[in-house]
Design a protein around this motif. Structure first.
Motif, PDB file in Angstrom:
ATOM      1  N   VAL A 162      -9.790  54.305  -2.221  1.00  0.00           N
ATOM      2  CA  VAL A 162      -9.922  54.213  -0.768  1.00  0.00           C
ATOM      3  C   VAL A 162      -9.777  55.602  -0.164  1.00  0.00           C
ATOM      4  CG1 VAL A 162      -8.972  53.191   1.344  1.00  0.00           C
ATOM      5  CG2 VAL A 162      -8.921  51.890  -0.801  1.00  0.00           C
ATOM      6  N   SER A 163     -10.615  55.933   0.812  1.00  0.00           N
ATOM      7  CA  SER A 163     -10.484  57.217   1.504  1.00  0.00           C
ATOM      8  C   SER A 163     -10.481  57.008   3.016  1.00  0.00           C
ATOM      9  CB  SER A 163     -11.618  58.174   1.116  1.00  0.00           C
ATOM     10  OG  SER A 163     -12.875  57.680   1.552  1.00  0.00           O
ATOM     11  N   HIS A 164      -9.825  57.926   3.711  1.00  0.00           N
ATOM     12  CA  HIS A 164      -9.848  57.952   5.182  1.00  0.00           C
ATOM     13  C   HIS A 164      -9.684  59.393   5.638  1.00  0.00           C
ATOM     14  CE1 HIS A 164      -5.447  58.483   5.784  1.00  0.00           C
ATOM     15  NE2 HIS A 164      -5.320  57.713   4.726  1.00  0.00           N
ATOM     16  N   PHE A 165      -9.777  59.609   6.960  1.00  0.00           N
ATOM     17  CA  PHE A 165      -9.880  60.981   7.453  1.00  0.00           C
ATOM     18  C   PHE A 165      -8.690  61.438   8.291  1.00  0.00           C
ATOM     19  CE2 PHE A 165     -11.793  58.162  10.543  1.00  0.00           C
ATOM     20  CZ  PHE A 165     -11.286  58.603  11.760  1.00  0.00           C
ATOM     21  N   VAL A 166      -7.599  60.694   8.300  1.00  0.00           N
ATOM     22  CA  VAL A 166      -6.425  61.139   9.043  1.00  0.00           C
ATOM     23  C   VAL A 166      -5.314  61.503   8.065  1.00  0.00           C
ATOM     24  CG1 VAL A 166      -7.016  59.780  11.085  1.00  0.00           C
ATOM     25  CG2 VAL A 166      -5.508  58.796   9.360  1.00  0.00           C
ATOM     26  N   ALA A 167      -4.284  62.134   8.577  1.00  0.00           N
ATOM     27  CA  ALA A 167      -3.201  62.608   7.716  1.00  0.00           C
ATOM     28  C   ALA A 167      -2.482  61.439   7.047  1.00  0.00           C
ATOM     29  CB  ALA A 167      -2.213  63.429   8.542  1.00  0.00           C
ATOM     30  N   GLY A 177     -25.522  48.278   2.800  1.00  0.00           N
ATOM     31  CA  GLY A 177     -24.851  48.883   1.653  1.00  0.00           C
ATOM     32  C   GLY A 177     -23.350  48.761   1.714  1.00  0.00           C
ATOM     33  N   LEU A 178     -22.812  48.288   2.842  1.00  0.00           N
ATOM     34  CA  LEU A 178     -21.369  48.098   3.007  1.00  0.00           C
ATOM     35  C   LEU A 178     -21.060  46.632   3.262  1.00  0.00           C
ATOM     36  CD1 LEU A 178     -20.345  50.927   5.517  1.00  0.00           C
ATOM     37  CD2 LEU A 178     -19.955  50.920   3.050  1.00  0.00           C
ATOM     38  N   LYS A 179     -19.885  46.222   2.862  1.00  0.00           N
ATOM     39  CA  LYS A 179     -19.327  44.957   3.303  1.00  0.00           C
ATOM     40  C   LYS A 179     -18.172  45.301   4.235  1.00  0.00           C
ATOM     41  CE  LYS A 179     -16.855  40.801   1.866  1.00  0.00           C
ATOM     42  NZ  LYS A 179     -17.673  39.879   2.724  1.00  0.00           N
ATOM     43  N   PRO A 180     -18.329  45.102   5.556  1.00  0.00           N
ATOM     44  CA  PRO A 180     -17.228  45.419   6.468  1.00  0.00           C
ATOM     45  C   PRO A 180     -15.996  44.561   6.193  1.00  0.00           C
ATOM     46  CG  PRO A 180     -19.293  45.248   7.674  1.00  0.00           C
ATOM     47  CD  PRO A 180     -19.551  44.709   6.282  1.00  0.00           C
ATOM     48  N   LEU A 181     -14.854  45.200   6.199  1.00  0.00           N
ATOM     49  CA  LEU A 181     -13.570  44.525   6.061  1.00  0.00           C
ATOM     50  C   LEU A 181     -12.846  44.453   7.391  1.00  0.00           C
ATOM     51  CD1 LEU A 181     -12.468  46.301   2.758  1.00  0.00           C
ATOM     52  CD2 LEU A 181     -13.635  44.095   2.996  1.00  0.00           C
ATOM     53  N   LEU A 182     -13.159  45.388   8.277  1.00  0.00           N
ATOM     54  CA  LEU A 182     -12.635  45.417   9.640  1.00  0.00           C
ATOM     55  C   LEU A 182     -13.526  46.319  10.464  1.00  0.00           C
ATOM     56  CD1 LEU A 182     -10.377  44.875  11.799  1.00  0.00           C
ATOM     57  CD2 LEU A 182      -9.263  46.962  10.955  1.00  0.00           C
ATOM     58  N   LEU A 183     -13.871  45.890  11.662  1.00  0.00           N
ATOM     59  CA  LEU A 183     -14.518  46.740  12.662  1.00  0.00           C
ATOM     60  C   LEU A 183     -13.540  46.840  13.819  1.00  0.00           C
ATOM     61  CD1 LEU A 183     -18.163  45.309  12.518  1.00  0.00           C
ATOM     62  CD2 LEU A 183     -17.198  47.250  11.262  1.00  0.00           C
ATOM     63  N   ALA A 200     -13.628  54.406  21.044  1.00  0.00           N
ATOM     64  CA  ALA A 200     -14.389  54.812  19.863  1.00  0.00           C
ATOM     65  C   ALA A 200     -14.420  53.653  18.885  1.00  0.00           C
ATOM     66  CB  ALA A 200     -13.759  56.044  19.206  1.00  0.00           C
ATOM     67  N   ALA A 201     -15.508  53.559  18.123  1.00  0.00           N
ATOM     68  CA  ALA A 201     -15.671  52.486  17.150  1.00  0.00           C
ATOM     69  C   ALA A 201     -15.401  53.011  15.743  1.00  0.00           C
ATOM     70  CB  ALA A 201     -17.085  51.918  17.239  1.00  0.00           C
ATOM     71  N   PHE A 202     -14.671  52.220  14.961  1.00  0.00           N
ATOM     72  CA  PHE A 202     -14.325  52.561  13.587  1.00  0.00           C
ATOM     73  C   PHE A 202     -14.782  51.443  12.655  1.00  0.00           C
ATOM     74  CE2 PHE A 202     -11.123  54.171  16.492  1.00  0.00           C
ATOM     75  CZ  PHE A 202     -10.940  55.498  16.121  1.00  0.00           C
ATOM     76  N   TRP A 203     -15.024  51.788  11.408  1.00  0.00           N
ATOM     77  CA  TRP A 203     -15.336  50.781  10.395  1.00  0.00           C
ATOM     78  C   TRP A 203     -14.425  50.974   9.193  1.00  0.00           C
ATOM     79  CZ3 TRP A 203     -16.786  52.593   5.589  1.00  0.00           C
ATOM     80  CH2 TRP A 203     -17.209  53.933   5.540  1.00  0.00           C
ATOM     81  N   PHE A 204     -14.132  49.874   8.544  1.00  0.00           N
ATOM     82  CA  PHE A 204     -13.371  49.870   7.292  1.00  0.00           C
ATOM     83  C   PHE A 204     -14.128  48.931   6.371  1.00  0.00           C
ATOM     84  CE2 PHE A 204      -9.551  47.995   4.957  1.00  0.00           C
ATOM     85  CZ  PHE A 204      -9.412  49.073   4.109  1.00  0.00           C
ATOM     86  N   GLY A 205     -14.677  49.469   5.274  1.00  0.00           N
ATOM     87  CA  GLY A 205     -15.554  48.645   4.459  1.00  0.00           C
ATOM     88  C   GLY A 205     -15.558  49.045   3.002  1.00  0.00           C
ATOM     89  N   ILE A 206     -16.125  48.173   2.186  1.00  0.00           N
ATOM     90  CA  ILE A 206     -16.230  48.385   0.752  1.00  0.00           C
ATOM     91  C   ILE A 206     -17.704  48.465   0.373  1.00  0.00           C
ATOM     92  CG2 ILE A 206     -16.110  45.882   0.291  1.00  0.00           C
ATOM     93  CD1 ILE A 206     -14.652  46.582  -2.341  1.00  0.00           C
TER      94      ILE A 206
END
Length: 351
Positions: free
Chosen positions: A42-47, A148-154, A244-250
């Motif tokens: 899993v990767s994300h862009f905050v500290a 290409g993604l399966k969203p887990l949370l929007l 702002a809109a965010f996505w969390f997906g696999i």
């Protein structure tokens, strides 16, 4: 000590032992029986110190590990890693560099344009309304954003405001000011009101505000606390004019290749299980920013109805042009999606 030679296990005991071992094997998750441990990257862009990791991603990971009885482990890479660049989250997930990622719908620009319609001024005031609107409309109107993604949370955040070195109260006060912008839609509004939008990641806000390179930032209350902006700005207009809109997906291929019980565990830990946590999570994060600002004696202005109407009226003329821009960028049904979002937000607000 006298060592006693081991004796053959009596037949009934041996049968009971073998029966017990077989039952234990059947009790293991299918994933563990089939291929041993599975690691989800899993990767994300905050500290890693940001509460996104402690309040959302780590509990999600723990939930999956628990549901799979330890057959699945989750490995998280944050902004301080080679996988932590915000602009790379989408491609590294689609390309299989990571299995799961958390990213901004606006990065890279134009790739999730349908979802970004919710970022137009004065759409969703709360994270609950914005997040559920995206989630509810995804199957019917937003699916092309997530190929290409399966969203887990929007998700969206609670609507943000302006945090400035000098006082900003009315739209006219923005003229000539250099304001950090989080998105193209906010840039449109800032430019129309005479400000100079400056694109800048939140990690650079403190230094540039402190040096006077920019005069303020359009951002969330959470950022005020997380990036210590309370130390370098003294005026906070809680205008709640953008989100702002965010996505969390696999990665969809990765998900489809997982054993059925692992897929079921991921789905059970995601979607509604995460949506119900969005509002209290963002409220808690934002409370930290408000508290930090007030502790320093800074001005925190919550617009009354008249001032809020003044800001809404200033933004209204931009809508038609903004929707036309979305159409030019390939969202042919931008007006349909925008209308559906407004109706869904209104419905959720009443509920």
């Amino acid at each position: 000590m006298t060592l006693v030679p081991s004796q053959p296990t009596p037949a009934p005991s041996r049968r009971r032992l073998l029966t017990g071992l077989a039952a234990a094997a059947l009790a293991l998750p299918a994933a563990l029986r089939a291929q041993g441990r599975i690691t989800l990257k899993v990767s994300h862009f905050v500290a890693p110190t940001h509460r996104l990791q402690s309040d959302l991603l780590l509990p999600w990971a723990k939930d999956i590990e628990t549901r799979t009885q330890g057959a699945v482990t989750v490995q998280i890479s944050a902004a301080n890693s080679a996988l932590g660049q915000a602009q790379n989250q989408l491609d590294q997930c689609l390309n299989g560099v990571v299995d799961v990622a958390y990213g901004l719908c606006g990065l890279p620009r134009g790739r999730m344009a349908r979802s970004m319609l919710i970022e137009l001024p004065f759409m969703a005031a709360t994270a609950e309304a914005g997040s559920r609107t995206l989630w509810n409309l995804y199957p019917r109107l937003l699916g092309d954003d997530y190929k290409g993604l399966k969203p887990l949370l929007l998700m969206t955040h609670n609507a943000g405001g302006l945090h400035t070195r000098g006082k900003v109260e009315h739209p006219a006060d923005l003229r000539g000011l250099r304001i950090r912008t989080p998105s193209p839609t906010v840039s449109l509004l800032l430019s129309a009101l005479g400000a100079i939008p400056v694109g800048m990641p939140p990690t650079q806000l403190y230094e540039n505000l402190d040096k006077g390179v920019i005069d303020g930032a359009a951002t969330t209350w959470d950022a005020v606390h997380s990036f210590r902006l309370d130390e370098v700005v003294r005026h906070h207009l809680d205008a709640r004019f953008f989100t702002a809109a965010f996505w969390f997906g696999i990665n969809q291929r990765r998900f489809d290749a997982l054993p059925a019980d692992v897929r079921a565990a991921i789905e059970a830990a995601s979607g509604e299980a995460l949506l119900k946590r969005v509002q209290p999570m963002w409220d808690s994060w934002d409370d930290g920013g408000r508290a930090a600002a007030r502790a320093r004696g800074s001005q925190v202005l919550l617009p009354d109805a008249a001032l809020q109407a003044e800001w809404r009226n200033a933004a209204a003329p931009l809508l038609d042009g903004a929707l036309a821009e979305f159409q030019k960028e390939g969202v042919a049904n931008a007006r349909e999606i925008h209308g559906a979002m407004l109706r869904e937000i209104a419905r959720l607000s009443k509920g």
